[in-house]
Design a protein around this motif. Structure first.
Motif, PDB file in Angstrom:
ATOM      1  N   GLY A 223      20.551  34.376  -7.961  1.00  0.00           N
ATOM      2  CA  GLY A 223      21.044  34.903  -9.369  1.00  0.00           C
ATOM      3  C   GLY A 223      22.435  34.739  -9.433  1.00  0.00           C
ATOM      4  N   GLY A 224      23.067  35.605 -10.431  1.00  0.00           N
ATOM      5  CA  GLY A 224      24.318  35.359 -10.876  1.00  0.00           C
ATOM      6  C   GLY A 224      24.552  34.268 -11.678  1.00  0.00           C
ATOM      7  N   ARG A 225      25.534  33.422 -11.201  1.00  0.00           N
ATOM      8  CA  ARG A 225      25.902  32.281 -12.137  1.00  0.00           C
ATOM      9  C   ARG A 225      25.206  31.018 -11.410  1.00  0.00           C
ATOM     10  NH1 ARG A 225      30.474  35.467 -11.448  1.00  0.00           N
ATOM     11  NH2 ARG A 225      30.832  34.592  -9.187  1.00  0.00           N
ATOM     12  N   VAL A 226      24.373  30.619 -11.977  1.00  0.00           N
ATOM     13  CA  VAL A 226      23.456  29.620 -11.614  1.00  0.00           C
ATOM     14  C   VAL A 226      23.420  28.179 -12.399  1.00  0.00           C
ATOM     15  CG1 VAL A 226      21.794  31.011 -10.822  1.00  0.00           C
ATOM     16  CG2 VAL A 226      21.757  30.159 -13.122  1.00  0.00           C
ATOM     17  N   VAL A 227      23.246  27.005 -11.683  1.00  0.00           N
ATOM     18  CA  VAL A 227      23.533  25.650 -12.462  1.00  0.00           C
ATOM     19  C   VAL A 227      22.104  24.830 -12.428  1.00  0.00           C
ATOM     20  CG1 VAL A 227      24.250  23.675 -12.427  1.00  0.00           C
ATOM     21  CG2 VAL A 227      25.928  25.743 -12.213  1.00  0.00           C
TER      22      VAL A 227
ATOM     23  N   LEU B  15      23.616  34.759 -15.282  1.00  0.00           N
ATOM     24  CA  LEU B  15      22.689  35.606 -15.547  1.00  0.00           C
ATOM     25  C   LEU B  15      22.855  37.020 -15.792  1.00  0.00           C
ATOM     26  CD1 LEU B  15      19.709  33.893 -13.360  1.00  0.00           C
ATOM     27  CD2 LEU B  15      20.511  33.166 -15.734  1.00  0.00           C
ATOM     28  N   GLY B  16      24.207  37.471 -15.392  1.00  0.00           N
ATOM     29  CA  GLY B  16      24.436  38.864 -15.298  1.00  0.00           C
ATOM     30  C   GLY B  16      23.573  39.714 -14.265  1.00  0.00           C
TER      31      GLY B  16
ATOM     32  N   SER C 218      17.389  39.428 -12.908  1.00  0.00           N
ATOM     33  CA  SER C 218      17.050  38.602 -11.681  1.00  0.00           C
ATOM     34  C   SER C 218      16.595  37.325 -12.221  1.00  0.00           C
ATOM     35  CB  SER C 218      15.465  39.398 -11.189  1.00  0.00           C
ATOM     36  OG  SER C 218      14.420  39.069 -12.317  1.00  0.00           O
ATOM     37  N   PHE C 219      16.452  36.530 -11.336  1.00  0.00           N
ATOM     38  CA  PHE C 219      16.257  34.906 -11.513  1.00  0.00           C
ATOM     39  C   PHE C 219      14.931  34.734 -11.746  1.00  0.00           C
ATOM     40  CE2 PHE C 219      14.948  30.578 -10.096  1.00  0.00           C
ATOM     41  CZ  PHE C 219      15.999  30.037 -10.498  1.00  0.00           C
ATOM     42  N   GLY C 220      13.869  35.319 -11.329  1.00  0.00           N
ATOM     43  CA  GLY C 220      12.476  35.385 -11.718  1.00  0.00           C
ATOM     44  C   GLY C 220      12.313  35.902 -12.901  1.00  0.00           C
ATOM     45  N   SER C 221      12.889  36.847 -13.519  1.00  0.00           N
ATOM     46  CA  SER C 221      12.627  37.272 -15.090  1.00  0.00           C
ATOM     47  C   SER C 221      13.179  36.353 -15.867  1.00  0.00           C
ATOM     48  CB  SER C 221      13.415  38.730 -15.121  1.00  0.00           C
ATOM     49  OG  SER C 221      13.584  39.004 -16.446  1.00  0.00           O
TER      50      SER C 221
END
Length: 219
Positions: A123-127, A86-87, A90-93
Protein backbone atom coordinates in the motif's frame (compact mmCIF):
# COMPACT_ATOMS: atom_id res chain seq x y z
CA UNK A 1 19.14 -4.46 3.28
CA UNK A 2 20.39 -3.29 -0.07
CA UNK A 3 21.19 0.39 -0.54
CA UNK A 4 20.74 2.10 -3.87
CA UNK A 5 21.62 5.74 -4.37
CA UNK A 6 20.34 8.12 -7.00
CA UNK A 7 23.74 8.01 -8.67
CA UNK A 8 23.59 4.21 -8.79
CA UNK A 9 20.15 4.42 -10.37
CA UNK A 10 21.45 6.74 -13.07
CA UNK A 11 24.41 4.44 -13.74
CA UNK A 12 22.28 1.30 -13.92
CA UNK A 13 19.73 3.07 -16.14
CA UNK A 14 22.52 4.04 -18.54
CA UNK A 15 23.71 0.43 -18.67
CA UNK A 16 20.16 -0.76 -19.42
CA UNK A 17 19.78 1.87 -22.14
CA UNK A 18 23.09 0.82 -23.72
CA UNK A 19 21.97 -2.80 -23.65
CA UNK A 20 18.64 -2.00 -25.32
CA UNK A 21 20.35 0.10 -27.96
CA UNK A 22 22.70 -2.80 -28.70
CA UNK A 23 19.66 -4.51 -30.23
CA UNK A 24 19.16 -1.56 -32.58
CA UNK A 25 16.30 -0.05 -30.54
CA UNK A 26 16.21 3.49 -29.12
CA UNK A 27 14.35 4.47 -25.94
CA UNK A 28 12.40 7.67 -25.28
CA UNK A 29 10.59 8.68 -22.06
CA UNK A 30 7.46 10.82 -22.55
CA UNK A 31 4.45 11.86 -20.41
CA UNK A 32 1.29 9.74 -20.59
CA UNK A 33 -0.88 12.17 -22.56
CA UNK A 34 -2.99 12.23 -25.71
CA UNK A 35 0.10 12.47 -27.92
CA UNK A 36 1.52 9.31 -26.35
CA UNK A 37 -1.83 7.57 -26.79
CA UNK A 38 -1.89 8.38 -30.50
CA UNK A 39 1.68 7.16 -30.91
CA UNK A 40 0.98 3.86 -29.18
CA UNK A 41 -2.17 3.34 -31.25
CA UNK A 42 -0.09 3.57 -34.42
CA UNK A 43 1.87 0.48 -33.38
CA UNK A 44 0.61 -2.68 -35.07
CA UNK A 45 -1.76 -4.95 -33.10
CA UNK A 46 -1.68 -2.81 -29.96
CA UNK A 47 -4.50 -1.29 -27.88
CA UNK A 48 -3.86 0.81 -24.75
CA UNK A 49 -5.35 -0.86 -21.67
CA UNK A 50 -8.04 0.87 -19.63
CA UNK A 51 -5.94 1.37 -16.46
CA UNK A 52 -3.35 3.34 -18.48
CA UNK A 53 -5.54 5.13 -21.02
CA UNK A 54 -5.14 8.91 -20.84
CA UNK A 55 -8.65 9.17 -22.32
CA UNK A 56 -10.12 7.42 -19.29
CA UNK A 57 -7.93 9.18 -16.72
CA UNK A 58 -6.91 12.79 -16.26
CA UNK A 59 -3.19 12.03 -16.00
CA UNK A 60 -0.78 14.87 -15.33
CA UNK A 61 2.91 14.84 -16.24
CA UNK A 62 4.12 14.08 -12.68
CA UNK A 63 1.99 10.95 -12.37
CA UNK A 64 2.52 8.73 -15.42
CA UNK A 65 4.96 8.18 -18.28
CA UNK A 66 5.72 5.88 -21.22
CA UNK A 67 9.00 4.44 -22.38
CA UNK A 68 8.75 4.33 -26.18
CA UNK A 69 10.88 1.86 -28.12
CA UNK A 70 11.90 2.99 -31.60
CA UNK A 71 13.54 1.20 -34.51
CA UNK A 72 14.95 3.36 -37.32
CA UNK A 73 12.92 6.29 -35.97
CA UNK A 74 9.61 4.39 -35.93
CA UNK A 75 7.74 3.42 -32.73
CA UNK A 76 7.75 -0.37 -32.38
CA UNK A 77 6.75 -0.78 -28.75
CA UNK A 78 6.37 0.73 -25.33
CA UNK A 79 5.65 0.22 -21.65
CA UNK A 80 3.99 2.49 -19.09
CA UNK A 81 4.31 3.45 -15.40
CA UNK A 82 1.68 5.11 -13.21
CA UNK A 83 2.18 6.54 -9.70
CA UNK A 84 -0.56 6.61 -7.04
CA UNK A 85 -0.55 7.61 -3.39
CA UNK A 86 -3.21 5.42 -1.77
CA UNK A 87 -3.00 7.18 1.58
CA UNK A 88 -4.80 5.07 4.19
CA UNK A 89 -6.83 3.06 1.65
CA UNK A 90 -5.87 -0.61 1.44
CA UNK A 91 -4.38 -1.90 -1.80
CA UNK A 92 -7.14 -4.50 -2.18
CA UNK A 93 -9.86 -1.87 -1.77
CA UNK A 94 -8.19 0.43 -4.30
CA UNK A 95 -7.71 -2.28 -6.94
CA UNK A 96 -11.29 -3.52 -6.60
CA UNK A 97 -12.72 0.00 -6.80
CA UNK A 98 -10.50 1.21 -9.65
CA UNK A 99 -10.81 -1.84 -11.92
CA UNK A 100 -14.57 -2.07 -11.37
CA UNK A 101 -14.95 1.55 -12.46
CA UNK A 102 -12.61 1.16 -15.43
CA UNK A 103 -14.03 -2.08 -16.82
CA UNK A 104 -17.69 -1.86 -15.72
CA UNK A 105 -18.69 1.83 -15.89
CA UNK A 106 -22.36 0.86 -16.40
CA UNK A 107 -22.40 -1.33 -13.31
CA UNK A 108 -22.74 -4.57 -15.27
CA UNK A 109 -19.87 -6.36 -13.55
CA UNK A 110 -17.41 -6.20 -10.69
CA UNK A 111 -13.85 -7.01 -9.66
CA UNK A 112 -13.89 -8.53 -6.19
CA UNK A 113 -11.52 -7.31 -3.50
CA UNK A 114 -8.25 -9.21 -3.41
CA UNK A 115 -6.40 -10.82 -0.52
CA UNK A 116 -2.92 -9.34 -0.21
CA UNK A 117 -2.29 -10.55 3.34
CA UNK A 118 0.67 -12.63 2.14
CA UNK A 119 2.50 -9.41 1.21
CA UNK A 120 2.98 -7.42 4.41
CA UNK A 121 2.52 -3.67 4.09
CA UNK A 122 1.41 -3.51 0.45
CA UNK A 123 0.00 0.00 0.00
CA UNK A 124 1.02 3.62 0.41
CA UNK A 125 2.81 5.11 -2.59
CA UNK A 126 2.60 2.53 -5.38
CA UNK A 127 3.68 2.42 -9.02
CA UNK A 128 1.84 0.26 -11.53
CA UNK A 129 3.80 -1.07 -14.52
CA UNK A 130 1.82 -2.24 -17.51
CA UNK A 131 1.16 -2.46 -21.24
CA UNK A 132 4.56 -3.88 -22.19
CA UNK A 133 4.32 -4.39 -25.93
CA UNK A 134 6.73 -4.99 -28.80
CA UNK A 135 5.89 -5.61 -32.42
CA UNK A 136 6.32 -9.26 -33.31
CA UNK A 137 9.56 -8.70 -35.23
CA UNK A 138 11.16 -7.11 -32.15
CA UNK A 139 10.49 -9.95 -29.67
CA UNK A 140 13.47 -12.17 -30.34
CA UNK A 141 15.57 -11.43 -27.23
CA UNK A 142 14.56 -12.13 -23.63
CA UNK A 143 17.57 -10.09 -22.52
CA UNK A 144 16.25 -7.07 -24.40
CA UNK A 145 12.87 -7.33 -22.65
CA UNK A 146 14.60 -7.76 -19.29
CA UNK A 147 16.65 -4.60 -19.89
CA UNK A 148 13.48 -2.70 -20.84
CA UNK A 149 11.76 -3.75 -17.60
CA UNK A 150 14.81 -2.96 -15.48
CA UNK A 151 15.02 0.46 -17.10
CA UNK A 152 11.33 1.02 -16.32
CA UNK A 153 11.97 0.11 -12.65
CA UNK A 154 14.91 2.51 -12.46
CA UNK A 155 13.12 5.30 -14.32
CA UNK A 156 10.21 4.97 -11.89
CA UNK A 157 12.51 5.18 -8.88
CA UNK A 158 14.25 8.24 -10.30
CA UNK A 159 10.95 9.99 -11.07
CA UNK A 160 9.26 9.00 -7.79
CA UNK A 161 12.00 8.52 -5.19
CA UNK A 162 9.43 8.27 -2.38
CA UNK A 163 7.64 5.22 -3.83
CA UNK A 164 6.97 2.24 -1.55
CA UNK A 165 5.92 -0.53 -3.94
CA UNK A 166 6.07 -1.43 -7.63
CA UNK A 167 3.47 -3.87 -8.93
CA UNK A 168 2.05 -5.39 -12.08
CA UNK A 169 -0.36 -8.08 -13.20
CA UNK A 170 1.12 -10.95 -15.21
CA UNK A 171 -0.65 -13.54 -17.32
CA UNK A 172 -0.36 -17.13 -16.17
CA UNK A 173 2.01 -17.99 -19.02
CA UNK A 174 4.33 -15.09 -18.10
CA UNK A 175 4.54 -15.56 -14.32
CA UNK A 176 7.83 -17.46 -14.63
CA UNK A 177 9.38 -14.22 -15.89
CA UNK A 178 8.47 -12.18 -12.78
CA UNK A 179 11.89 -12.46 -11.08
CA UNK A 180 13.60 -12.08 -14.45
CA UNK A 181 11.81 -8.74 -14.86
CA UNK A 182 12.71 -7.60 -11.32
CA UNK A 183 9.72 -8.49 -9.14
CA UNK A 184 10.26 -10.42 -5.91
CA UNK A 185 6.77 -11.66 -4.90
CA UNK A 186 3.84 -13.29 -6.74
CA UNK A 187 0.25 -13.91 -5.68
CA UNK A 188 -1.70 -16.36 -7.88
CA UNK A 189 -5.29 -15.62 -8.99
CA UNK A 190 -5.49 -12.25 -7.18
CA UNK A 191 -8.58 -10.96 -9.02
CA UNK A 192 -12.09 -12.34 -9.28
CA UNK A 193 -13.94 -10.91 -12.29
CA UNK A 194 -17.65 -11.00 -13.00
CA UNK A 195 -18.92 -9.76 -16.35
CA UNK A 196 -16.98 -9.09 -19.56
CA UNK A 197 -13.29 -9.02 -18.61
CA UNK A 198 -12.11 -7.43 -21.88
CA UNK A 199 -9.01 -9.61 -22.14
CA UNK A 200 -8.34 -9.87 -18.40
CA UNK A 201 -8.39 -13.19 -16.54
CA UNK A 202 -8.98 -14.74 -13.14
CA UNK A 203 -5.74 -16.63 -13.75
CA UNK A 204 -3.46 -13.58 -13.58
CA UNK A 205 -0.72 -13.14 -10.97
CA UNK A 206 -0.02 -10.04 -8.89
CA UNK A 207 3.73 -9.37 -9.05
CA UNK A 208 5.26 -6.93 -6.56
CA UNK A 209 8.51 -5.46 -5.32
CA UNK A 210 8.97 -3.46 -2.14
CA UNK A 211 10.94 -0.21 -2.28
CA UNK A 212 11.55 2.57 0.16
CA UNK A 213 12.71 6.13 -0.50
CA UNK A 214 15.93 6.37 -2.51
CA UNK A 215 18.85 4.91 -0.59
CA UNK A 216 16.84 2.34 1.41
CA UNK A 217 15.49 -0.43 -0.81
CA UNK A 218 14.64 -3.77 0.77
CA UNK A 219 15.12 -6.84 -1.47
Amino acid sequence: LKMISQLDCVRYAALCTDRIESFGVDVEQVPNDETAMRRMEQIRDYTVSRPLSSRMHDFTEPHSFWLFLKKDGRDVGGVCAKYMDLGSESFGSYISRALTRQFFPKGNGRVSSIDTSRITGLGGRVVYLGDLFLEHEQRGSAEQVRSIMHLLFLSSLLKWPDLDWIYSFLRNKDVGKAHFYGFTENIPTPLSWSGNKDGRSNEEYLATRLWHPMGAEHA
